[in-house]
Scaffold this motif. Structure first.
Motif, PDB file in Angstrom:
ATOM      1  N   GLU A  38       0.829  -1.207   0.000  1.00 42.26           N
ATOM      2  CA  GLU A  38       0.000   0.000   0.000  1.00 42.26           C
ATOM      3  C   GLU A  38       0.867   1.261   0.000  1.00 42.26           C
ATOM      4  OE1 GLU A  38      -4.003   1.420   2.294  1.00 42.26           O
ATOM      5  OE2 GLU A  38      -2.434   0.558   3.547  1.00 42.26           O
ATOM      6  N   GLN A  39       1.946   1.236   0.794  1.00 40.24           N
ATOM      7  CA  GLN A  39       2.840   2.388   0.871  1.00 40.24           C
ATOM      8  C   GLN A  39       3.880   2.391  -0.248  1.00 40.24           C
ATOM      9  OE1 GLN A  39       2.690   5.011   2.914  1.00 40.24           O
ATOM     10  NE2 GLN A  39       0.918   4.268   4.056  1.00 40.24           N
ATOM     11  N   GLY A  40       3.992   1.289  -0.958  1.00 41.99           N
ATOM     12  CA  GLY A  40       4.976   1.218  -2.043  1.00 41.99           C
ATOM     13  C   GLY A  40       6.410   1.198  -1.543  1.00 41.99           C
ATOM     14  N   VAL A  41       6.634   0.563  -0.388  1.00 40.02           N
ATOM     15  CA  VAL A  41       7.995   0.531   0.171  1.00 40.02           C
ATOM     16  C   VAL A  41       8.455  -0.884   0.510  1.00 40.02           C
ATOM     17  CG1 VAL A  41       7.907   2.829   1.196  1.00 40.02           C
ATOM     18  CG2 VAL A  41       7.302   0.875   2.596  1.00 40.02           C
ATOM     19  N   ARG A  42       9.766  -1.057   0.360  1.00 36.04           N
ATOM     20  CA  ARG A  42      10.459  -2.168   1.012  1.00 36.04           C
ATOM     21  C   ARG A  42      11.139  -1.553   2.217  1.00 36.04           C
ATOM     22  NH1 ARG A  42      14.929  -4.836  -1.937  1.00 36.04           N
ATOM     23  NH2 ARG A  42      14.670  -6.436  -0.342  1.00 36.04           N
ATOM     24  N   GLU A  43      10.876  -2.112   3.396  1.00 38.59           N
ATOM     25  CA  GLU A  43      11.440  -1.467   4.577  1.00 38.59           C
ATOM     26  C   GLU A  43      12.108  -2.457   5.503  1.00 38.59           C
ATOM     27  OE1 GLU A  43       9.773  -1.226   7.947  1.00 38.59           O
ATOM     28  OE2 GLU A  43       7.666  -1.624   7.502  1.00 38.59           O
ATOM     29  N   ALA A  44      13.109  -1.928   6.219  1.00 43.58           N
ATOM     30  CA  ALA A  44      13.832  -2.740   7.194  1.00 43.58           C
ATOM     31  C   ALA A  44      13.980  -1.937   8.475  1.00 43.58           C
ATOM     32  CB  ALA A  44      15.214  -3.107   6.664  1.00 43.58           C
ATOM     33  N   MET A  45      13.775  -2.619   9.613  1.00 41.70           N
ATOM     34  CA  MET A  45      13.986  -2.002  10.923  1.00 41.70           C
ATOM     35  C   MET A  45      15.314  -2.485  11.484  1.00 41.70           C
ATOM     36  SD  MET A  45      11.642   0.061  11.933  1.00 41.70           S
ATOM     37  CE  MET A  45       9.898   0.481  11.835  1.00 41.70           C
ATOM     38  N   LEU A  46      16.141  -1.533  11.934  1.00 45.21           N
ATOM     39  CA  LEU A  46      17.437  -1.859  12.502  1.00 45.21           C
ATOM     40  C   LEU A  46      17.433  -1.497  13.979  1.00 45.21           C
ATOM     41  CD1 LEU A  46      17.914  -1.705   9.407  1.00 45.21           C
ATOM     42  CD2 LEU A  46      20.137  -0.711   9.889  1.00 45.21           C
ATOM     43  N   ALA A  47      17.954  -2.390  14.794  1.00 43.68           N
ATOM     44  CA  ALA A  47      18.063  -2.124  16.228  1.00 43.68           C
ATOM     45  C   ALA A  47      19.341  -1.336  16.494  1.00 43.68           C
ATOM     46  CB  ALA A  47      18.084  -3.433  16.995  1.00 43.68           C
ATOM     47  N   VAL A  48      19.277  -0.426  17.461  1.00 41.31           N
ATOM     48  CA  VAL A  48      20.453   0.324  17.894  1.00 41.31           C
ATOM     49  C   VAL A  48      20.766  -0.093  19.327  1.00 41.31           C
ATOM     50  CG1 VAL A  48      21.457   2.620  18.203  1.00 41.31           C
ATOM     51  CG2 VAL A  48      19.735   2.260  16.425  1.00 41.31           C
ATOM     52  N   GLY A  49      22.007  -0.410  19.613  1.00 45.71           N
ATOM     53  CA  GLY A  49      22.393  -0.833  20.964  1.00 45.71           C
ATOM     54  C   GLY A  49      21.641  -2.082  21.371  1.00 45.71           C
ATOM     55  N   GLY A  51      18.611  -2.491  21.568  1.00 45.39           N
ATOM     56  CA  GLY A  51      17.357  -2.641  20.843  1.00 45.39           C
ATOM     57  C   GLY A  51      16.144  -2.156  21.614  1.00 45.39           C
ATOM     58  N   SER A  52      16.355  -1.609  22.811  1.00 46.94           N
ATOM     59  CA  SER A  52      15.208  -1.172  23.619  1.00 46.94           C
ATOM     60  C   SER A  52      14.720   0.225  23.214  1.00 46.94           C
ATOM     61  CB  SER A  52      15.576  -1.177  25.102  1.00 46.94           C
ATOM     62  OG  SER A  52      16.595  -0.223  25.333  1.00 46.94           O
ATOM     63  N   GLY A  53      15.552   0.957  22.497  1.00 45.24           N
ATOM     64  CA  GLY A  53      15.205   2.331  22.139  1.00 45.24           C
ATOM     65  C   GLY A  53      14.610   2.431  20.745  1.00 45.24           C
ATOM     66  N   PRO A  54      14.544   3.648  20.218  1.00 47.79           N
ATOM     67  CA  PRO A  54      14.009   3.855  18.878  1.00 47.79           C
ATOM     68  C   PRO A  54      14.802   3.078  17.835  1.00 47.79           C
ATOM     69  CG  PRO A  54      14.310   5.957  19.983  1.00 47.79           C
ATOM     70  CD  PRO A  54      14.946   4.918  20.848  1.00 47.79           C
ATOM     71  N   ARG A  55      14.131   2.704  16.778  1.00 49.52           N
ATOM     72  CA  ARG A  55      14.783   1.978  15.698  1.00 49.52           C
ATOM     73  C   ARG A  55      15.070   2.902  14.526  1.00 49.52           C
ATOM     74  NH1 ARG A  55      11.552  -3.800  16.112  1.00 49.52           N
ATOM     75  NH2 ARG A  55      12.821  -4.531  17.850  1.00 49.52           N
ATOM     76  N   LEU A  56      15.960   2.401  13.686  1.00 46.93           N
ATOM     77  CA  LEU A  56      16.243   3.059  12.430  1.00 46.93           C
ATOM     78  C   LEU A  56      15.472   2.296  11.368  1.00 46.93           C
ATOM     79  CD1 LEU A  56      18.168   5.317  11.539  1.00 46.93           C
ATOM     80  CD2 LEU A  56      19.712   3.519  10.808  1.00 46.93           C
ATOM     81  N   GLN A  57      14.712   3.025  10.560  1.00 45.85           N
ATOM     82  CA  GLN A  57      13.934   2.377   9.497  1.00 45.85           C
ATOM     83  C   GLN A  57      14.510   2.794   8.142  1.00 45.85           C
ATOM     84  OE1 GLN A  57       9.929   3.904   8.763  1.00 45.85           O
ATOM     85  NE2 GLN A  57       9.153   1.825   8.580  1.00 45.85           N
ATOM     86  N   LEU A  58      14.915   1.815   7.368  1.00 45.49           N
ATOM     87  CA  LEU A  58      15.374   2.086   6.006  1.00 45.49           C
ATOM     88  C   LEU A  58      14.200   1.857   5.069  1.00 45.49           C
ATOM     89  CD1 LEU A  58      18.827   0.241   6.120  1.00 45.49           C
ATOM     90  CD2 LEU A  58      18.335   2.667   6.582  1.00 45.49           C
ATOM     91  N   LEU A  59      13.949   2.830   4.203  1.00 44.75           N
ATOM     92  CA  LEU A  59      12.782   2.811   3.314  1.00 44.75           C
ATOM     93  C   LEU A  59      13.237   2.919   1.874  1.00 44.75           C
ATOM     94  CD1 LEU A  59      10.887   5.493   5.394  1.00 44.75           C
ATOM     95  CD2 LEU A  59       9.983   3.188   5.048  1.00 44.75           C
ATOM     96  N   ALA A  60      12.973   1.884   1.099  1.00 44.98           N
ATOM     97  CA  ALA A  60      13.341   1.908  -0.317  1.00 44.98           C
ATOM     98  C   ALA A  60      12.077   1.826  -1.167  1.00 44.98           C
ATOM     99  CB  ALA A  60      14.262   0.728  -0.636  1.00 44.98           C
ATOM    100  N   PRO A  61      12.061   2.507  -2.300  1.00 44.04           N
ATOM    101  CA  PRO A  61      10.863   2.475  -3.138  1.00 44.04           C
ATOM    102  C   PRO A  61      10.603   1.077  -3.697  1.00 44.04           C
ATOM    103  CG  PRO A  61      12.624   3.741  -4.209  1.00 44.04           C
ATOM    104  CD  PRO A  61      13.119   3.376  -2.865  1.00 44.04           C
ATOM    105  N   ALA A  62       9.339   0.651  -3.652  1.00 41.86           N
ATOM    106  CA  ALA A  62       8.947  -0.613  -4.285  1.00 41.86           C
ATOM    107  C   ALA A  62       8.342  -0.349  -5.660  1.00 41.86           C
ATOM    108  CB  ALA A  62       7.956  -1.363  -3.409  1.00 41.86           C
ATOM    109  N   ARG A  63       7.961   0.912  -5.905  1.00 43.20           N
ATOM    110  CA  ARG A  63       7.485   1.288  -7.245  1.00 43.20           C
ATOM    111  C   ARG A  63       7.835   2.750  -7.498  1.00 43.20           C
ATOM    112  NH1 ARG A  63       2.466   0.305  -4.286  1.00 43.20           N
ATOM    113  NH2 ARG A  63       1.876   2.487  -4.071  1.00 43.20           N
TER     114      ARG A  63
END
Ligand code: MC0
Length: 136
Positions: A38-49, A51-63
């Motif tokens: 629906e959002q047209g994304v391939r996404e990945a969540m990365l843990a920092v330290g 992993g209890s805190g905020p995550r880094l989200q990588l967003l790549a276009p799917a279309r």
């Protein structure tokens, strides 16, 4: 209200290449990956330290007509969004609407891992695309 920072989203052209870059240079690893059609994304969540805190989200276009593709075309890769965890996305969105801020969706959409999401238009939030996330 806003409970904590959920994640910071970064637009990338190529998800696999970005995952390698973050692993090799920053030692950050993927803890969740999915495609959101629906959002047209391939996404990945990365843990920092731990992993209890905020995550880094990588967003790549799917279309090519997706929000992320348009963002990269205009601004290049980089910070695209700041996401806050909320208990109830409809309540949080209503409170912001009542203050005159534009929410992008009338009703929440599906986000990462079955979460419910909405966004404040960046022009109503000081140039920052603000995402509200109600975790599943
Ligand atoms: C656009 N603008 C931004 C921006 N995107 N400013 C800051 N951060 C961004 N990410 C600015 C442009 O530079 C332009 O400014 C103005 O907003 C354009 O507004 P517009 O013409 O109304 O809108 P568009 O077509 O550029 O689209 C922007 C908009 C779109 C935020 C509405 O990207 C959108 O619908 N985003 C929500 C969905 C999304 O981002 N999905 C991908 C992540 P000037 O000054 O030049 O006029 S999916 C996700 O995040 C899920 C998986 C999850 O976390 O669970």
């Amino acid at each position: 209200g806003l409970l904590k920072i959920d994640h910071v989203g970064i637009a990338v052209a190529d998800l696999d290449e970005a995952l390698r870059f973050y692993a090799e240079n920053f030692g950050l690893h993927c803890v969740h990956q999915e495609t959101n059609e629906e959002q047209g994304v391939r996404e990945a969540m990365l843990a920092v330290g731990d992993g209890s805190g905020p995550r880094l989200q990588l967003l790549a276009p799917a279309r090519p007509d997706s929000a992320i593709a348009k963002f990269i075309d205009r601004s290049g890769p980089g910070l695209q969004q700041l996401a806050y965890t909320v208990a109830d996305v409809e309540t949080a969105a209503d409170a912001l609407r009542a203050r005159g801020l534009r929410l992008l969706y009338d009703t929440p959409k599906r986000g990462t891992a079955g979460s419910r999401i909405n966004f404040v238009h960046p022009k109503d939030a000081g140039g920052v695309l603000v995402e509200l996330v109600e975790p599943a």
